[in-house]
Design an enzyme around this catalytic site. Structure first.
Site, mmCIF file in Angstrom:
data_model
loop_
_atom_site.group_PDB
_atom_site.id
_atom_site.type_symbol
_atom_site.label_atom_id
_atom_site.label_comp_id
_atom_site.label_asym_id
_atom_site.label_seq_id
_atom_site.Cartn_x
_atom_site.Cartn_y
_atom_site.Cartn_z
ATOM 1 N N SER A 131 30.945 40.896 38.669
ATOM 2 C CA SER A 131 31.918 40.321 39.600
ATOM 3 C C SER A 131 31.395 39.026 40.205
ATOM 4 C CB SER A 131 32.194 41.338 40.727
ATOM 5 O OG SER A 131 32.922 40.735 41.767
ATOM 6 N N TYR A 156 29.050 47.652 47.449
ATOM 7 C CA TYR A 156 29.756 47.455 46.162
ATOM 8 C C TYR A 156 29.172 46.231 45.444
ATOM 9 C CZ TYR A 156 32.956 45.360 42.913
ATOM 10 O OH TYR A 156 33.466 44.755 41.805
ATOM 11 N N LYS A 160 26.691 45.677 41.749
ATOM 12 C CA LYS A 160 26.910 44.748 40.630
ATOM 13 C C LYS A 160 25.644 43.926 40.383
ATOM 14 C CE LYS A 160 31.058 45.939 39.563
ATOM 15 N NZ LYS A 160 31.269 46.721 38.320
HETATM 16 C C1 WQD Z 1 41.718 37.803 48.391
HETATM 17 C C2 WQD Z 1 42.080 36.934 49.586
HETATM 18 C C3 WQD Z 1 41.598 37.952 51.695
HETATM 19 C C4 WQD Z 1 44.567 41.138 51.646
HETATM 20 C C5 WQD Z 1 37.698 41.568 46.076
HETATM 21 C C6 WQD Z 1 36.343 42.055 45.669
HETATM 22 C C7 WQD Z 1 36.046 41.600 44.260
HETATM 23 C C8 WQD Z 1 37.132 42.069 43.349
HETATM 24 C C9 WQD Z 1 38.467 41.519 43.819
HETATM 25 C C10 WQD Z 1 36.455 44.185 42.448
HETATM 26 C C11 WQD Z 1 41.033 36.984 50.683
HETATM 27 C C12 WQD Z 1 43.100 37.708 51.538
HETATM 28 C C13 WQD Z 1 43.772 40.059 51.274
HETATM 29 C C14 WQD Z 1 45.508 40.993 52.692
HETATM 30 C C15 WQD Z 1 44.840 38.702 52.948
HETATM 31 N N1 WQD Z 1 37.160 43.466 43.322
HETATM 32 N N2 WQD Z 1 43.914 38.870 51.924
HETATM 33 N N3 WQD Z 1 45.609 39.772 53.295
HETATM 34 O O1 WQD Z 1 38.120 39.946 48.595
HETATM 35 O O2 WQD Z 1 38.456 37.977 46.991
HETATM 36 O O3 WQD Z 1 37.694 40.175 46.104
HETATM 37 O O4 WQD Z 1 38.667 42.005 45.154
HETATM 38 O O5 WQD Z 1 35.817 43.790 41.521
HETATM 39 O O6 WQD Z 1 34.815 42.142 43.871
HETATM 40 O O7 WQD Z 1 35.399 41.458 46.528
HETATM 41 O O8 WQD Z 1 40.024 39.916 46.909
HETATM 42 O O9 WQD Z 1 42.429 40.435 47.069
HETATM 43 O O10 WQD Z 1 40.833 41.522 48.734
HETATM 44 O O11 WQD Z 1 41.360 39.090 48.915
HETATM 45 O O12 WQD Z 1 44.945 37.612 53.542
HETATM 46 O O13 WQD Z 1 46.258 41.929 53.077
HETATM 47 O O14 WQD Z 1 43.282 37.457 50.165
HETATM 48 O O15 WQD Z 1 41.199 37.668 53.025
HETATM 49 O O16 WQD Z 1 40.961 35.696 51.273
HETATM 50 P P1 WQD Z 1 38.550 39.429 47.268
HETATM 51 P P2 WQD Z 1 41.214 40.325 47.916
#
Ligand code: WQD
Length: 346
Positions: A131, A156, A160
């Site tokens: 990741s 998590y 990785k």
């Molecule tokens: C993306 C953006 C949030 C929800 C994670 C893991 C990564 C992979 C993908 C497993 C961020 C914003 C989110 C919401 C929001 N997972 N957001 N409102 O955190 O980049 O990555 O998921 O492999 O390892 O770390 O993805 O989709 O959670 O967030 O504003 O209700 O959307 O703050 O900026 P992230 P995400």
């Protein structure tokens, strides 16, 4: 099939979001996916849905990848393996902070078991699901495979990083082994058939499942976490990649492994689109792609989030002859089509 040799590919976690889409891509490329899944975080009808897409059933074994005896019983049934793609892992960042031992036992335990079995069976080619979280908050954008790996922000993310190191150490003492680490950016979307997609359990952590559930009326409104990031519109930037582009990258990586002579260290590739999009852009693009408004408010930053990260994906393009071809709009459209097949939670 004639007397063409069947190329079995072990897919651990093959009933999960990325695993199921990769099984479709493997079958379409002429490989035989063999699913191993404990169904702790996936639905039991996913293999049937994969069969509906590819037109034939695939072998499925309900086993926990940390169960060495159970895994041996499966491997004993197959003559030969073209490779293994290791997805089986828990992946919720927040949950990993609350339950670190669960994450270390499962994510690292399953990898250790698999590597032990690779020593004892004709199973030499490993594609590991890693990741972009290993990069933390990058100093320079886009991130390349040479960008520094930073201390993990969650158990998590640490599983990785440790997983990559364990494979690297094992590769050095395993002349027959070939391995590749795929560093995913943000997988989104669903297979265009609407038969498989992301199935978040409970309230979604990730952005796109939350967006489509809000659009479907399952959630009152989306909260955008943070509007004061140093970005054009103040919301955080990520590299969102269609899950089918990501799935196809695994097939290319497996092909690449079979072209490698001896390996000192694993191959490492960023699997992203090379383009960053802000949270607000994702919402706007979804609304444009579907014509559906997404009620939203702006809240405070989410702890542990980085401001901006997106991939330099040129190495995968050059070495794997792979690049993402689907747009953000297509991915959001496919996510929405999938969401409409789902029933609201009781
Ligand atoms: C993306 C953006 C949030 C929800 C994670 C893991 C990564 C992979 C993908 C497993 C961020 C914003 C989110 C919401 C929001 N997972 N957001 N409102 O955190 O980049 O990555 O998921 O492999 O390892 O770390 O993805 O989709 O959670 O967030 O504003 O209700 O959307 O703050 O900026 P992230 P995400």
């Amino acid at each position: 099939m004639g007397n063409r040799k069947v190329k079995n590919v072990l897919v651990t976690g093959g009933a999960g979001f990325i695993g199921s889409h990769t099984c479709v891509a493997l079958a379409e490329a002429g490989y035989q996916p063999v699913v191993v899944d404990n169904f702790a975080n996936s639905q039991s009808d996913v293999p049937d849905r994969i069969a509906q897409i590819i037109g034939t059933a695939i072998p499925v074994h309900q086993v926990d990848c940390t169960d060495e005896t159970g895994m041996r019983n499966i491997l004993d049934r197959y003559e030969d393996w073209h490779g293994v793609i290791h997805f089986a892992a828990y992946k919720a960042v927040g949950e990993s902070v609350a339950h670190p031992l669960k994450y270390y036992r499962n994510n690292i335990g399953s990898l250790l078991t698999l590597l032990q079995l690779m020593n004892d069976y004709p199973l030499h080619h490993l594609v590991f699901s890693s990741s972009c979280t290993v990069y933390g908050e990058p100093d320079h954008l886009p991130v390349t495979e040479k960008s520094p790996v930073r201390p993990a922000e969650s158990p998590y993310g640490y599983t990785k990083q440790v997983g990559e190191q364990i494979i690297t150490d094992q590769q050095q003492v395993s002349p027959a082994m070939r391995s590749v680490l795929l560093r995913y950016f943000n997988p989104i979307g669903a297979h265009p058939s609407g038969k498989i997609g992301e199935l978040p359990l409970g309230k979604p952590e990730n952005l796109v499942p939350y967006v489509v559930q809000t659009a479907a009326g399952w959630r009152d409104q989306l909260t955008i976490f943070g509007r004061d990031y140093p970005t054009e519109d103040g919301t955080a930037i990520r590299d969102y990649i269609h899950v089918m582009d990501l799935a196809e990258a695994h097939v290319k990586a497996l092909d690449w492994l079979h072209q490698q002579e001896a390996q000192e260290t694993p191959g490492i590739f960023n699997i992203g689109t090379g383009r960053g999009h802000s949270v607000k852009e994702v919402v706007d693009t979804f609304e444009d792609a579907t014509g559906i408004k997404v009620p939203h408010q702006f809240g405070s930053r989410r702890p542990g989030d980085v401001s901006s990260i997106y991939a330099d994906a040129t190495l995968a393009q050059r070495e794997l002859n792979w690049s993402a071809s689907r747009t953000l709009g297509e991915a959001l459209h496919d996510a929405w089509m999938w969401q409409q097949t789902l029933k609201p939670p009781a």
